[in-house]
Motif scaffolding. Sequence first.
Motif, PDB file in Angstrom:
ATOM      1  N   SER A  86       0.818  -1.200   0.000  1.00  0.00           N
ATOM      2  CA  SER A  86       0.000   0.000   0.000  1.00  0.00           C
ATOM      3  C   SER A  86       0.855   1.255   0.000  1.00  0.00           C
ATOM      4  O   SER A  86       1.909   1.297   0.627  1.00  0.00           O
ATOM      5  CB  SER A  86      -0.911   0.013   1.230  1.00  0.00           C
ATOM      6  N   ALA A  87       0.375   2.289  -0.674  1.00  0.00           N
ATOM      7  CA  ALA A  87       1.045   3.587  -0.658  1.00  0.00           C
ATOM      8  C   ALA A  87       0.621   4.410   0.552  1.00  0.00           C
ATOM      9  O   ALA A  87       1.159   5.479   0.799  1.00  0.00           O
ATOM     10  CB  ALA A  87       0.719   4.347  -1.940  1.00  0.00           C
ATOM     11  N   LYS A  88      -0.349   3.909   1.315  1.00  0.00           N
ATOM     12  CA  LYS A  88      -0.906   4.686   2.419  1.00  0.00           C
ATOM     13  C   LYS A  88      -0.634   4.086   3.793  1.00  0.00           C
ATOM     14  O   LYS A  88      -1.155   4.553   4.792  1.00  0.00           O
ATOM     15  CB  LYS A  88      -2.409   4.833   2.222  1.00  0.00           C
ATOM     16  N   LYS A  89       0.176   3.026   3.850  1.00  0.00           N
ATOM     17  CA  LYS A  89       0.457   2.362   5.126  1.00  0.00           C
ATOM     18  C   LYS A  89       1.956   2.196   5.309  1.00  0.00           C
ATOM     19  O   LYS A  89       2.699   2.007   4.351  1.00  0.00           O
ATOM     20  CB  LYS A  89      -0.201   0.985   5.168  1.00  0.00           C
ATOM     21  N   ASN A  90       2.377   2.225   6.569  1.00  0.00           N
ATOM     22  CA  ASN A  90       3.765   1.915   6.883  1.00  0.00           C
ATOM     23  C   ASN A  90       4.044   0.483   6.451  1.00  0.00           C
ATOM     24  O   ASN A  90       3.153  -0.369   6.471  1.00  0.00           O
ATOM     25  CB  ASN A  90       4.010   2.061   8.379  1.00  0.00           C
ATOM     26  N   VAL A  91       5.287   0.228   6.087  1.00  0.00           N
ATOM     27  CA  VAL A  91       5.628  -1.114   5.611  1.00  0.00           C
ATOM     28  C   VAL A  91       7.099  -1.414   5.916  1.00  0.00           C
ATOM     29  O   VAL A  91       7.939  -0.515   5.925  1.00  0.00           O
ATOM     30  CB  VAL A  91       5.355  -1.271   4.098  1.00  0.00           C
ATOM     31  N   ARG A  92       7.359  -2.664   6.163  1.00  0.00           N
ATOM     32  CA  ARG A  92       8.729  -3.136   6.293  1.00  0.00           C
ATOM     33  C   ARG A  92       8.926  -4.273   5.317  1.00  0.00           C
ATOM     34  O   ARG A  92       8.208  -5.276   5.360  1.00  0.00           O
ATOM     35  CB  ARG A  92       9.018  -3.608   7.716  1.00  0.00           C
ATOM     36  N   ILE A  93       9.894  -4.109   4.447  1.00  0.00           N
ATOM     37  CA  ILE A  93      10.257  -5.134   3.474  1.00  0.00           C
ATOM     38  C   ILE A  93      11.689  -5.545   3.784  1.00  0.00           C
ATOM     39  O   ILE A  93      12.584  -4.701   3.800  1.00  0.00           O
ATOM     40  CB  ILE A  93      10.157  -4.609   2.019  1.00  0.00           C
ATOM     41  N   GLN A  94      11.890  -6.839   4.040  1.00  0.00           N
ATOM     42  CA  GLN A  94      13.212  -7.345   4.377  1.00  0.00           C
ATOM     43  C   GLN A  94      13.640  -8.377   3.336  1.00  0.00           C
ATOM     44  O   GLN A  94      12.867  -9.266   2.964  1.00  0.00           O
ATOM     45  CB  GLN A  94      13.206  -7.970   5.765  1.00  0.00           C
ATOM     46  N   LEU A  95      14.877  -8.261   2.915  1.00  0.00           N
ATOM     47  CA  LEU A  95      15.472  -9.153   1.927  1.00  0.00           C
ATOM     48  C   LEU A  95      16.496 -10.030   2.637  1.00  0.00           C
ATOM     49  O   LEU A  95      17.353  -9.524   3.363  1.00  0.00           O
ATOM     50  CB  LEU A  95      16.139  -8.309   0.834  1.00  0.00           C
ATOM     51  N   PHE A  96      16.388 -11.352   2.429  1.00  0.00           N
ATOM     52  CA  PHE A  96      17.252 -12.314   3.117  1.00  0.00           C
ATOM     53  C   PHE A  96      17.944 -13.230   2.121  1.00  0.00           C
ATOM     54  O   PHE A  96      17.384 -13.552   1.071  1.00  0.00           O
ATOM     55  CB  PHE A  96      16.426 -13.193   4.064  1.00  0.00           C
ATOM     56  N   ALA A 110       6.785   6.204   8.706  1.00  0.00           N
ATOM     57  CA  ALA A 110       5.974   7.427   8.636  1.00  0.00           C
ATOM     58  C   ALA A 110       5.741   7.791   7.171  1.00  0.00           C
ATOM     59  O   ALA A 110       6.677   8.126   6.456  1.00  0.00           O
ATOM     60  CB  ALA A 110       6.672   8.575   9.354  1.00  0.00           C
ATOM     61  N   ILE A 111       4.504   7.694   6.737  1.00  0.00           N
ATOM     62  CA  ILE A 111       4.154   8.041   5.360  1.00  0.00           C
ATOM     63  C   ILE A 111       4.140   9.557   5.216  1.00  0.00           C
ATOM     64  O   ILE A 111       3.436  10.255   5.944  1.00  0.00           O
ATOM     65  CB  ILE A 111       2.761   7.488   4.981  1.00  0.00           C
ATOM     66  N   ALA A 112       4.926  10.073   4.295  1.00  0.00           N
ATOM     67  CA  ALA A 112       4.940  11.508   4.027  1.00  0.00           C
ATOM     68  C   ALA A 112       4.324  11.804   2.666  1.00  0.00           C
ATOM     69  O   ALA A 112       3.657  12.818   2.480  1.00  0.00           O
ATOM     70  CB  ALA A 112       6.369  12.042   4.085  1.00  0.00           C
ATOM     71  N   LYS A 113       4.551  10.895   1.720  1.00  0.00           N
ATOM     72  CA  LYS A 113       4.047  11.060   0.359  1.00  0.00           C
ATOM     73  C   LYS A 113       3.705   9.683  -0.192  1.00  0.00           C
ATOM     74  O   LYS A 113       4.203   8.676   0.289  1.00  0.00           O
ATOM     75  CB  LYS A 113       5.108  11.705  -0.543  1.00  0.00           C
ATOM     76  N   THR A 114       2.906   9.666  -1.213  1.00  0.00           N
ATOM     77  CA  THR A 114       2.571   8.387  -1.838  1.00  0.00           C
ATOM     78  C   THR A 114       3.357   8.172  -3.131  1.00  0.00           C
ATOM     79  O   THR A 114       2.933   7.450  -4.001  1.00  0.00           O
ATOM     80  CB  THR A 114       1.053   8.298  -2.115  1.00  0.00           C
TER      81      THR A 114
END
Length: 147
Positions: A86-96, A110-114
């Motif tokens: 989503s462009a409107k939600k905080n997100v964590r993407i981890q690469l392993f 913290a979403i500042a812009k989409t």
Amino acid sequence: VVVDYSGLILNELNGNSKFIELYNKGSKDIPLEGVYICKDNANDAPVWVCDDRTLAPGQFLLLYSEDVQADYPAHPAALIFHSGLSAKKNVRIQLFNPAGSSIDDFNLTAIAKTASYSRNADGKWAHATATPGAANQESTDYVAGLQ
């Protein structure tokens, strides 16, 4: 054979178009078999596990969310991640790497812009125009907390 994953990075994330882009910034091929991505919690099941492919130096790997898979019928099924973005939600993407060691971590709190979140040549995250599968547009609109 020990694989050096230091050149593999999360390069661009876009919640509007729902894609994640990986990039090989190194000078050697990187075998990706077993490399995986977790979303939000590293203890959850991976949302994507790479098949037997190699990423050459300077090459991009574009992954689309299953939410938009129908919009990209020619995109290989092996390059679809099983989660939304989503462009409107905080997100964590981890690469392993296949052994479970962290390669890269995008943790937006913290979403500042989409806009699209992309890495500049200096490695810092910035808001920029989306460039899926291509070189990122340089931007001075840096993302606070992702430097």
